[in-house]
Design a protein around this motif. Structure first.
Motif, PDB file in Angstrom:
ATOM      1  N   PHE A  18      10.613   5.152   6.270  1.00 37.83           N
ATOM      2  CA  PHE A  18      10.385   3.735   6.579  1.00 37.83           C
ATOM      3  C   PHE A  18       8.997   3.294   6.120  1.00 37.83           C
ATOM      4  O   PHE A  18       8.829   2.231   5.513  1.00 37.83           O
ATOM      5  N   MET A  19       7.977   4.107   6.398  1.00 35.51           N
ATOM      6  CA  MET A  19       6.613   3.754   6.017  1.00 35.51           C
ATOM      7  C   MET A  19       6.440   3.722   4.503  1.00 35.51           C
ATOM      8  O   MET A  19       5.644   2.940   3.975  1.00 35.51           O
ATOM      9  N   SER A  20       7.176   4.572   3.791  1.00 39.38           N
ATOM     10  CA  SER A  20       7.076   4.575   2.335  1.00 39.38           C
ATOM     11  C   SER A  20       7.563   3.262   1.738  1.00 39.38           C
ATOM     12  O   SER A  20       7.160   2.898   0.630  1.00 39.38           O
ATOM     13  N   ALA A  21       8.438   2.581   2.456  1.00 38.13           N
ATOM     14  CA  ALA A  21       8.985   1.326   1.940  1.00 38.13           C
ATOM     15  C   ALA A  21       8.111   0.121   2.265  1.00 38.13           C
ATOM     16  O   ALA A  21       8.378  -0.975   1.779  1.00 38.13           O
ATOM     17  N   LEU A  22       7.056   0.310   3.087  1.00 35.38           N
ATOM     18  CA  LEU A  22       6.200  -0.822   3.426  1.00 35.38           C
ATOM     19  C   LEU A  22       5.403  -1.268   2.209  1.00 35.38           C
ATOM     20  O   LEU A  22       4.851  -0.441   1.476  1.00 35.38           O
ATOM     21  N   PRO A  23       5.314  -2.567   1.954  1.00 38.57           N
ATOM     22  CA  PRO A  23       4.554  -3.044   0.781  1.00 38.57           C
ATOM     23  C   PRO A  23       3.059  -2.881   1.004  1.00 38.57           C
ATOM     24  O   PRO A  23       2.553  -3.086   2.112  1.00 38.57           O
ATOM     25  N   ILE A  24       2.367  -2.537  -0.070  1.00 40.93           N
ATOM     26  CA  ILE A  24       0.921  -2.356   0.026  1.00 40.93           C
ATOM     27  C   ILE A  24       0.224  -3.660   0.374  1.00 40.93           C
ATOM     28  O   ILE A  24      -0.830  -3.677   1.007  1.00 40.93           O
ATOM     29  N   ILE A  25       0.826  -4.792  -0.029  1.00 41.12           N
ATOM     30  CA  ILE A  25       0.213  -6.095   0.267  1.00 41.12           C
ATOM     31  C   ILE A  25       0.141  -6.310   1.777  1.00 41.12           C
ATOM     32  O   ILE A  25      -0.745  -7.019   2.260  1.00 41.12           O
ATOM     33  N   GLY A  26       1.061  -5.705   2.522  1.00 43.24           N
ATOM     34  CA  GLY A  26       1.015  -5.835   3.976  1.00 43.24           C
ATOM     35  C   GLY A  26       0.062  -4.848   4.620  1.00 43.24           C
ATOM     36  O   GLY A  26      -0.513  -5.126   5.679  1.00 43.24           O
ATOM     37  N   ILE A  27      -0.138  -3.673   3.997  1.00 47.57           N
ATOM     38  CA  ILE A  27      -1.010  -2.651   4.589  1.00 47.57           C
ATOM     39  C   ILE A  27      -2.476  -2.952   4.327  1.00 47.57           C
ATOM     40  O   ILE A  27      -3.326  -2.786   5.201  1.00 47.57           O
ATOM     41  N   ALA A  28      -2.792  -3.388   3.109  1.00 49.27           N
ATOM     42  CA  ALA A  28      -4.190  -3.528   2.693  1.00 49.27           C
ATOM     43  C   ALA A  28      -5.004  -4.462   3.589  1.00 49.27           C
ATOM     44  O   ALA A  28      -6.120  -4.094   4.003  1.00 49.27           O
ATOM     45  N   PRO A  29      -4.531  -5.668   3.934  1.00 50.07           N
ATOM     46  CA  PRO A  29      -5.361  -6.522   4.796  1.00 50.07           C
ATOM     47  C   PRO A  29      -5.637  -5.913   6.162  1.00 50.07           C
ATOM     48  O   PRO A  29      -6.730  -6.099   6.725  1.00 50.07           O
ATOM     49  N   ILE A  30      -4.651  -5.188   6.693  1.00 47.93           N
ATOM     50  CA  ILE A  30      -4.853  -4.552   8.001  1.00 47.93           C
ATOM     51  C   ILE A  30      -5.933  -3.490   7.921  1.00 47.93           C
ATOM     52  O   ILE A  30      -6.812  -3.392   8.794  1.00 47.93           O
ATOM     53  N   MET A  31      -5.896  -2.676   6.862  1.00 50.87           N
ATOM     54  CA  MET A  31      -6.906  -1.630   6.699  1.00 50.87           C
ATOM     55  C   MET A  31      -8.301  -2.228   6.512  1.00 50.87           C
ATOM     56  O   MET A  31      -9.296  -1.679   6.986  1.00 50.87           O
ATOM     57  N   VAL A  32      -8.383  -3.358   5.806  1.00 49.82           N
ATOM     58  CA  VAL A  32      -9.678  -4.019   5.622  1.00 49.82           C
ATOM     59  C   VAL A  32     -10.216  -4.505   6.965  1.00 49.82           C
ATOM     60  O   VAL A  32     -11.416  -4.395   7.255  1.00 49.82           O
ATOM     61  N   MET A  33      -9.338  -5.018   7.821  1.00 47.06           N
ATOM     62  CA  MET A  33      -9.767  -5.462   9.147  1.00 47.06           C
ATOM     63  C   MET A  33     -10.209  -4.285  10.013  1.00 47.06           C
ATOM     64  O   MET A  33     -11.145  -4.391  10.805  1.00 47.06           O
ATOM     65  N   TRP A  34      -9.527  -3.156   9.869  1.00 49.19           N
ATOM     66  CA  TRP A  34      -9.838  -1.999  10.705  1.00 49.19           C
ATOM     67  C   TRP A  34     -11.109  -1.274  10.250  1.00 49.19           C
ATOM     68  O   TRP A  34     -11.925  -0.863  11.066  1.00 49.19           O
ATOM     69  N   PHE A  35     -11.251  -1.069   8.930  1.00 49.07           N
ATOM     70  CA  PHE A  35     -12.298  -0.187   8.422  1.00 49.07           C
ATOM     71  C   PHE A  35     -13.406  -0.915   7.662  1.00 49.07           C
ATOM     72  O   PHE A  35     -14.306  -0.266   7.136  1.00 49.07           O
ATOM     73  N   GLY A  36     -13.342  -2.241   7.570  1.00 52.14           N
ATOM     74  CA  GLY A  36     -14.415  -2.974   6.911  1.00 52.14           C
ATOM     75  C   GLY A  36     -14.148  -3.214   5.441  1.00 52.14           C
ATOM     76  O   GLY A  36     -13.109  -2.826   4.893  1.00 52.14           O
ATOM     77  N   PHE A  37     -15.114  -3.840   4.781  1.00 50.36           N
ATOM     78  CA  PHE A  37     -14.943  -4.269   3.407  1.00 50.36           C
ATOM     79  C   PHE A  37     -15.369  -3.227   2.379  1.00 50.36           C
ATOM     80  O   PHE A  37     -15.131  -3.418   1.189  1.00 50.36           O
ATOM     81  N   ASP A  38     -16.004  -2.158   2.792  1.00 48.78           N
ATOM     82  CA  ASP A  38     -16.484  -1.169   1.821  1.00 48.78           C
ATOM     83  C   ASP A  38     -15.362  -0.203   1.452  1.00 48.78           C
ATOM     84  O   ASP A  38     -14.191  -0.414   1.778  1.00 48.78           O
ATOM     85  N   TRP A  39     -15.726   0.898   0.789  1.00 51.95           N
ATOM     86  CA  TRP A  39     -14.737   1.806   0.219  1.00 51.95           C
ATOM     87  C   TRP A  39     -13.870   2.491   1.277  1.00 51.95           C
ATOM     88  O   TRP A  39     -12.765   2.968   0.954  1.00 51.95           O
ATOM     89  N   GLN A  40     -14.324   2.541   2.535  1.00 51.16           N
ATOM     90  CA  GLN A  40     -13.546   3.261   3.551  1.00 51.16           C
ATOM     91  C   GLN A  40     -12.166   2.639   3.750  1.00 51.16           C
ATOM     92  O   GLN A  40     -11.167   3.361   3.926  1.00 51.16           O
ATOM     93  N   SER A  41     -12.072   1.315   3.738  1.00 54.07           N
ATOM     94  CA  SER A  41     -10.774   0.667   3.928  1.00 54.07           C
ATOM     95  C   SER A  41      -9.855   0.943   2.740  1.00 54.07           C
ATOM     96  O   SER A  41      -8.643   1.097   2.911  1.00 54.07           O
ATOM     97  N   LYS A  42     -10.402   1.038   1.538  1.00 53.47           N
ATOM     98  CA  LYS A  42      -9.587   1.327   0.353  1.00 53.47           C
ATOM     99  C   LYS A  42      -9.093   2.772   0.384  1.00 53.47           C
ATOM    100  O   LYS A  42      -7.954   3.070   0.054  1.00 53.47           O
ATOM    101  N   ALA A  43      -9.975   3.672   0.836  1.00 56.44           N
ATOM    102  CA  ALA A  43      -9.549   5.062   0.981  1.00 56.44           C
ATOM    103  C   ALA A  43      -8.454   5.187   2.035  1.00 56.44           C
ATOM    104  O   ALA A  43      -7.522   5.994   1.893  1.00 56.44           O
ATOM    105  N   ALA A  44      -8.534   4.385   3.103  1.00 57.95           N
ATOM    106  CA  ALA A  44      -7.494   4.413   4.133  1.00 57.95           C
ATOM    107  C   ALA A  44      -6.152   3.941   3.575  1.00 57.95           C
ATOM    108  O   ALA A  44      -5.091   4.489   3.914  1.00 57.95           O
ATOM    109  N   VAL A  45      -6.178   2.925   2.716  1.00 55.27           N
ATOM    110  CA  VAL A  45      -4.944   2.475   2.059  1.00 55.27           C
ATOM    111  C   VAL A  45      -4.372   3.592   1.200  1.00 55.27           C
ATOM    112  O   VAL A  45      -3.157   3.843   1.187  1.00 55.27           O
ATOM    113  N   VAL A  46      -5.236   4.296   0.465  1.00 55.62           N
ATOM    114  CA  VAL A  46      -4.780   5.403  -0.376  1.00 55.62           C
ATOM    115  C   VAL A  46      -4.167   6.501   0.487  1.00 55.62           C
ATOM    116  O   VAL A  46      -3.128   7.086   0.128  1.00 55.62           O
ATOM    117  N   VAL A  47      -4.779   6.801   1.633  1.00 52.02           N
ATOM    118  CA  VAL A  47      -4.213   7.812   2.539  1.00 52.02           C
ATOM    119  C   VAL A  47      -2.817   7.399   2.986  1.00 52.02           C
ATOM    120  O   VAL A  47      -1.883   8.216   2.991  1.00 52.02           O
TER     121      VAL A  47
END
Length: 370
Positions: free
Chosen positions: A211-240
């Motif tokens: 189920f999680m594999s089917a989630l669109p990245i466009i929906g995950i990325a903003p949430i990760m930015v809100m959780w981990f901030g605007f620097d590289w950590q939020s992008k690494a979280a999206v990659v994880v």
């Protein structure tokens, strides 16, 4: 056939030599014909002699493709639509390149040329031919750079903006992709072993993973930015998030690849679970694990770039692409795309080379060779 060509090769030879002949006639009629291009057309037209005299080496077809392409690119007018006979040259160069690659591939299969030395020449010729066609069409048809810049313009932007592109590469690839990739793949591998050990986890986690594999990245990325901030950590979280579940699903499938006969043999040797896992099941799962690693190598870069669209410091590939489109700096956008493509291809290639060394025993790597 007297020329020694297959039917497809004969058709390509006729098209290549015939369009070169038409280009030669057009150059002879034109008042401002380029001398080098005219000579290249003449060389290409002479290859038609293979049908009435004797077969020629396929290397001459490669030389003809290179000569016509090079002289055609050098003769392209700037700021004006190119003359009609130049289009014959484009078709001729493409047909000669196709003919050369087809004959080289046949020679490799027959063993008349070394596979290791010449195997890389085929994709190289194909890639160069695409770039040449791109250059000719964009400049020859006077396509506006804001729609599609020529490869030469992209190359110039690569050279002029090297410090900016390097800073973007470090921010996106080194700081976001690599840490996220390592964490996501290792976590997926460890959880897969735990899932294999526990039927409860297998029944509960695998459906969630699919189920999680089917989630669109466009929906995950903003949430990760809100959780981990605007620097590289939020992008690494999206990659994880993007690399964890492909590794989980593939590893679980790979751990079940060992046959029951092999497992029974390990039990007759009084091997416990961990011995069986390390000496039989994980090696058998190697192709599945490397398949996930290769898939994740592309997903990681895509995830990091897209995540930068939703908030990042004023550096990064995704940031530069987003702002470049807004400022109509399309050549800079394509330069970033070129850097991302080269980085992703190199990353994939390194993993593929490691796979060949680790899973050399598998038929997919041996290619059927003993």
């Amino acid at each position: 056939m007297k020329s020694g060509l297959t039917l497809l090769q004969a058709v390509l030879a006729v098209v290549a030599g015939g369009t070169a002949l038409f280009g030669l006639i057009g150059a002879a009629i034109s008042a401002d014909a380029e001398l080098l291009l005219t000579l290249a057309f003449g060389f290409g037209a002479l290859t038609l002699s293979r049908f009435v005299w004797r077969p020629i080496s396929f290397w001459l077809d490669g030389v003809a493709a290179g000569l016509i392409a090079l002289t055609l690119v050098l003769a392209l007018p700037r700021g004006a639509v190119m003359p009609g006979h130049y289009w014959f040259g484009m078709v001729s160069a493409w047909a000669f390149a196709w003919l050369f690659v087809d004959q080289l591939s046949a020679a490799i299969r027959k063993g008349t040329v070394p596979r290791q030395a010449m195997g890389l020449l085929i994709p190289a010729v194909f890639g160069v031919a695409l770039l040449v066609m791109w250059e000719i069409v964009t400049r020859g048809a006077n396509v506006p750079p804001v729609l599609l810049p020529a490869p030469s313009a992209i190359g110039a932007q690569l050279a002029n903006s090297a410090p900016i592109l390097w800073a973007d590469f470090v921010q996106t690839f080194i700081k976001s992709v690599i840490p996220g990739y390592i964490i996501g793949c290792l976590a997926g591998l460890v959880v897969a072993i735990a899932v294999d050990r526990s039927p409860f986890l297998k029944a509960g986690l695998l459906p969630i993973g699919n189920f999680m594999s089917a989630l669109p990245i466009i929906g995950i990325a903003p949430i990760m930015v809100m959780w981990f901030g605007f620097d590289w950590q939020s992008k690494a979280a999206v990659v994880v998030a993007m690399t964890f579940f492909p590794m989980l699903v593939n590893t679980v499938a790979g751990l079940n690849a060992a046959s029951s006969i092999e497992r029974d043999l390990m039990r007759t040797y009084a091997a416990n679970y961990w011995q069986t896992l390390l000496k039989l099941r994980l090696p058998a799962a190697g192709p599945f694990i490397f398949n996930a690693l290769k898939i994740n190598s592309t997903l990681a870069l895509i995830g990091a770039i897209v995540a930068e669209f939703f908030g990042t410091p004023v550096v990064g590939m995704g940031f530069r692409i987003s702002t470049g489109v807004g400022r109509l700096a399309i050549d800079l956008v394509w330069a970033e795309i070129a850097v991302a493509a080269v980085a992703g291809s190199a990353f994939y290639g390194v993993i593929a080379l490691i796979e060949r060394g680790v899973t050399f025993w598998h038929p997919s790597v041996r290619g059927g060779r003993t």
